[in-house]
Design an enzyme around this catalytic site. Structure first.
Site, PDB file in Angstrom:
ATOM      1  CG  ASN A   1      -8.257   2.113  -2.321  1.00  0.00           C
ATOM      2  OD1 ASN A   1      -8.089   1.370  -3.272  1.00  0.00           O
ATOM      3  ND2 ASN A   1      -8.980   1.774  -1.271  1.00  0.00           N
TER       4      ASN A   1
ATOM      5  NE  ARG B   1     -13.177   3.275  -1.919  1.00  0.00           N
ATOM      6  CZ  ARG B   1     -12.337   4.213  -1.479  1.00  0.00           C
ATOM      7  NH1 ARG B   1     -11.411   4.674  -2.284  1.00  0.00           N
ATOM      8  NH2 ARG B   1     -12.439   4.691  -0.260  1.00  0.00           N
ATOM      9  CE  LYS B   2      -5.373  -0.487  -1.469  1.00  0.00           C
ATOM     10  NZ  LYS B   2      -4.072  -0.175  -0.852  1.00  0.00           N
TER      11      LYS B   2
ATOM     12  CG  ASP C   1      -1.747   1.213   1.374  1.00  0.00           C
ATOM     13  OD1 ASP C   1      -2.379   1.621   0.371  1.00  0.00           O
ATOM     14  OD2 ASP C   1      -1.775   1.791   2.471  1.00  0.00           O
TER      15      ASP C   1
ATOM     16  CG  ASP D   1      -1.964   2.148   6.458  1.00  0.00           C
ATOM     17  OD1 ASP D   1      -2.365   1.768   5.334  1.00  0.00           O
ATOM     18  OD2 ASP D   1      -2.169   3.300   6.888  1.00  0.00           O
TER      19      ASP D   1
ATOM     20  CG  ASP E   1      -1.465   7.693   0.642  1.00  0.00           C
ATOM     21  OD1 ASP E   1      -0.360   8.058   0.198  1.00  0.00           O
ATOM     22  OD2 ASP E   1      -2.540   7.991   0.102  1.00  0.00           O
TER      23      ASP E   1
END
Length: 182
Positions: free
Chosen positions: A51, A100-101, A7, A126, A9
Protein backbone atom coordinates in the site's frame (compact mmCIF):
# COMPACT_ATOMS: atom_id res chain seq x y z
CA UNK A 1 6.26 -21.74 -9.24
CA UNK A 2 7.16 -21.31 -5.57
CA UNK A 3 5.83 -17.80 -4.89
CA UNK A 4 6.64 -15.55 -1.95
CA UNK A 5 4.80 -12.23 -1.62
CA UNK A 6 6.31 -9.60 0.63
CA UNK A 7 4.90 -6.42 2.06
CA UNK A 8 7.44 -3.61 1.62
CA UNK A 9 7.43 -1.08 4.49
CA UNK A 10 8.24 -2.87 7.73
CA UNK A 11 9.37 -6.07 5.99
CA UNK A 12 12.02 -5.00 3.47
CA UNK A 13 12.66 -1.48 4.75
CA UNK A 14 12.13 0.49 7.91
CA UNK A 15 8.62 1.86 8.24
CA UNK A 16 7.63 5.34 9.38
CA UNK A 17 4.38 6.70 10.76
CA UNK A 18 5.27 9.82 8.75
CA UNK A 19 5.51 7.67 5.56
CA UNK A 20 8.61 6.70 3.63
CA UNK A 21 8.63 9.58 1.17
CA UNK A 22 12.02 9.52 -0.59
CA UNK A 23 14.86 7.26 -1.61
CA UNK A 24 16.90 8.66 1.32
CA UNK A 25 14.13 7.67 3.75
CA UNK A 26 14.00 4.16 2.27
CA UNK A 27 16.34 2.35 4.67
CA UNK A 28 16.66 -1.42 4.36
CA UNK A 29 16.03 -3.61 7.38
CA UNK A 30 19.32 -5.41 8.09
CA UNK A 31 19.34 -8.79 6.37
CA UNK A 32 16.31 -8.15 4.15
CA UNK A 33 18.19 -7.84 0.84
CA UNK A 34 20.23 -10.93 1.69
CA UNK A 35 17.00 -12.78 2.51
CA UNK A 36 15.55 -11.97 -0.92
CA UNK A 37 18.76 -13.29 -2.47
CA UNK A 38 18.51 -16.52 -0.47
CA UNK A 39 14.90 -17.01 -1.58
CA UNK A 40 15.77 -16.54 -5.24
CA UNK A 41 18.81 -18.83 -5.03
CA UNK A 42 16.55 -21.48 -3.43
CA UNK A 43 14.21 -21.33 -6.44
CA UNK A 44 11.51 -19.02 -5.08
CA UNK A 45 9.83 -16.29 -7.09
CA UNK A 46 9.59 -13.11 -5.02
CA UNK A 47 6.98 -10.38 -5.49
CA UNK A 48 6.01 -7.30 -3.49
CA UNK A 49 2.50 -6.10 -2.57
CA UNK A 50 2.53 -2.68 -0.92
CA UNK A 51 0.00 0.00 0.00
CA UNK A 52 1.42 3.39 -0.96
CA UNK A 53 -1.30 5.85 0.04
CA UNK A 54 1.37 8.54 0.35
CA UNK A 55 0.88 8.96 -3.40
CA UNK A 56 -2.82 9.80 -2.99
CA UNK A 57 -2.02 12.03 -0.03
CA UNK A 58 0.53 14.00 -2.08
CA UNK A 59 3.46 13.11 0.21
CA UNK A 60 5.57 11.88 -2.70
CA UNK A 61 5.35 11.39 -6.46
CA UNK A 62 5.50 8.33 -8.72
CA UNK A 63 9.12 9.27 -9.54
CA UNK A 64 10.00 9.11 -5.83
CA UNK A 65 8.34 5.69 -5.55
CA UNK A 66 10.23 4.48 -8.62
CA UNK A 67 13.52 5.66 -7.08
CA UNK A 68 12.73 3.79 -3.84
CA UNK A 69 11.95 0.64 -5.79
CA UNK A 70 15.11 1.02 -7.89
CA UNK A 71 17.13 1.13 -4.65
CA UNK A 72 15.28 -1.92 -3.32
CA UNK A 73 15.88 -3.82 -6.58
CA UNK A 74 19.59 -2.90 -6.66
CA UNK A 75 20.17 -3.97 -3.05
CA UNK A 76 18.47 -7.33 -3.63
CA UNK A 77 20.46 -7.83 -6.85
CA UNK A 78 23.72 -7.35 -4.91
CA UNK A 79 22.78 -10.56 -3.08
CA UNK A 80 21.49 -12.52 -6.09
CA UNK A 81 17.87 -11.56 -5.55
CA UNK A 82 15.23 -10.14 -7.83
CA UNK A 83 11.59 -9.14 -7.65
CA UNK A 84 9.43 -10.78 -10.29
CA UNK A 85 6.76 -8.11 -9.81
CA UNK A 86 6.10 -5.11 -7.58
CA UNK A 87 2.41 -4.31 -7.15
CA UNK A 88 1.43 -1.15 -5.29
CA UNK A 89 -1.81 0.54 -4.37
CA UNK A 90 -1.57 4.30 -4.96
CA UNK A 91 -4.97 4.98 -3.41
CA UNK A 92 -6.00 6.48 -0.09
CA UNK A 93 -8.17 4.68 2.46
CA UNK A 94 -11.32 6.53 1.28
CA UNK A 95 -10.86 5.80 -2.44
CA UNK A 96 -12.78 2.48 -2.28
CA UNK A 97 -10.39 0.67 -4.61
CA UNK A 98 -10.04 -3.10 -4.77
CA UNK A 99 -6.27 -3.12 -4.41
CA UNK A 100 -5.69 -1.61 -0.96
CA UNK A 101 -4.83 -4.25 1.60
CA UNK A 102 -6.58 -5.90 3.44
CA UNK A 103 -8.34 -6.56 0.12
CA UNK A 104 -6.50 -9.07 -2.09
CA UNK A 105 -6.35 -6.92 -5.25
CA UNK A 106 -2.57 -6.48 -5.20
CA UNK A 107 -2.12 -10.23 -4.93
CA UNK A 108 -4.46 -10.72 -7.87
CA UNK A 109 -2.33 -8.20 -9.83
CA UNK A 110 0.73 -10.32 -9.03
CA UNK A 111 -1.09 -13.47 -10.14
CA UNK A 112 -1.98 -11.84 -13.47
CA UNK A 113 1.50 -10.40 -14.03
CA UNK A 114 3.17 -13.75 -13.35
CA UNK A 115 0.47 -15.98 -14.87
CA UNK A 116 0.24 -18.04 -11.71
CA UNK A 117 -1.98 -18.64 -8.72
CA UNK A 118 -1.09 -17.33 -5.29
CA UNK A 119 -3.07 -20.14 -3.69
CA UNK A 120 -0.65 -21.77 -1.24
CA UNK A 121 2.02 -19.09 -1.72
CA UNK A 122 3.43 -17.26 1.30
CA UNK A 123 2.40 -13.70 2.16
CA UNK A 124 4.81 -12.10 4.63
CA UNK A 125 3.80 -8.89 6.38
CA UNK A 126 4.16 -6.80 9.50
CA UNK A 127 0.47 -5.95 9.86
CA UNK A 128 -2.84 -7.73 10.20
CA UNK A 129 -4.03 -6.18 6.91
CA UNK A 130 -1.09 -7.80 5.06
CA UNK A 131 -2.04 -11.20 6.41
CA UNK A 132 -5.76 -10.63 5.75
CA UNK A 133 -4.99 -9.85 2.10
CA UNK A 134 -2.89 -12.98 1.83
CA UNK A 135 -5.50 -15.19 3.49
CA UNK A 136 -8.22 -13.78 1.20
CA UNK A 137 -6.13 -14.87 -1.80
CA UNK A 138 -5.49 -18.36 -0.41
CA UNK A 139 -1.94 -17.68 0.75
CA UNK A 140 -0.16 -19.09 3.75
CA UNK A 141 0.69 -16.15 6.00
CA UNK A 142 3.54 -15.23 8.32
CA UNK A 143 4.11 -12.16 10.48
CA UNK A 144 7.45 -10.47 11.07
CA UNK A 145 8.09 -8.42 14.20
CA UNK A 146 9.87 -5.64 12.30
CA UNK A 147 7.93 -2.51 11.33
CA UNK A 148 4.50 -2.67 12.94
CA UNK A 149 4.87 -6.39 13.59
CA UNK A 150 5.29 -6.30 17.36
CA UNK A 151 2.06 -4.29 17.71
CA UNK A 152 0.30 -6.58 15.23
CA UNK A 153 1.41 -9.75 17.01
CA UNK A 154 -0.93 -9.06 19.92
CA UNK A 155 -3.89 -8.78 17.53
CA UNK A 156 -3.33 -12.15 15.83
CA UNK A 157 -5.09 -14.19 18.50
CA UNK A 158 -8.37 -12.36 17.89
CA UNK A 159 -8.34 -13.38 14.20
CA UNK A 160 -9.47 -16.98 13.88
CA UNK A 161 -8.14 -17.31 10.33
CA UNK A 162 -4.75 -15.82 11.23
CA UNK A 163 -4.15 -17.13 14.75
CA UNK A 164 -1.99 -20.00 13.47
CA UNK A 165 0.29 -17.75 11.38
CA UNK A 166 3.92 -18.28 12.36
CA UNK A 167 5.77 -15.26 13.73
CA UNK A 168 9.40 -14.41 13.00
CA UNK A 169 11.74 -11.69 14.25
CA UNK A 170 12.38 -10.50 10.69
CA UNK A 171 12.35 -11.55 7.04
CA UNK A 172 15.76 -13.20 7.33
CA UNK A 173 14.49 -15.45 10.15
CA UNK A 174 11.45 -16.44 8.05
CA UNK A 175 13.63 -17.25 5.05
CA UNK A 176 16.02 -19.37 7.12
CA UNK A 177 13.04 -21.28 8.57
CA UNK A 178 11.40 -21.75 5.15
CA UNK A 179 14.54 -23.03 3.48
CA UNK A 180 15.36 -25.35 6.39
CA UNK A 181 11.84 -26.83 6.28
CA UNK A 182 11.45 -27.32 2.52
Amino acid sequence: MKLIILDRDGVLNQDSDAYVKSVDEWIPIPGSAEAVGKLCKAGYTVAVATNQSGLARGYFAETDLAAMHDKMIALAAEHGGEFAHIAYCPHGPDDHCDCRKPLPGLIHQIEQALSTSANGAWMIGDSIRDLEAGAAAGCQTALVRTGKGEKSEHKLTSHDSLSEAPIFNDLAAFVDWLIANN
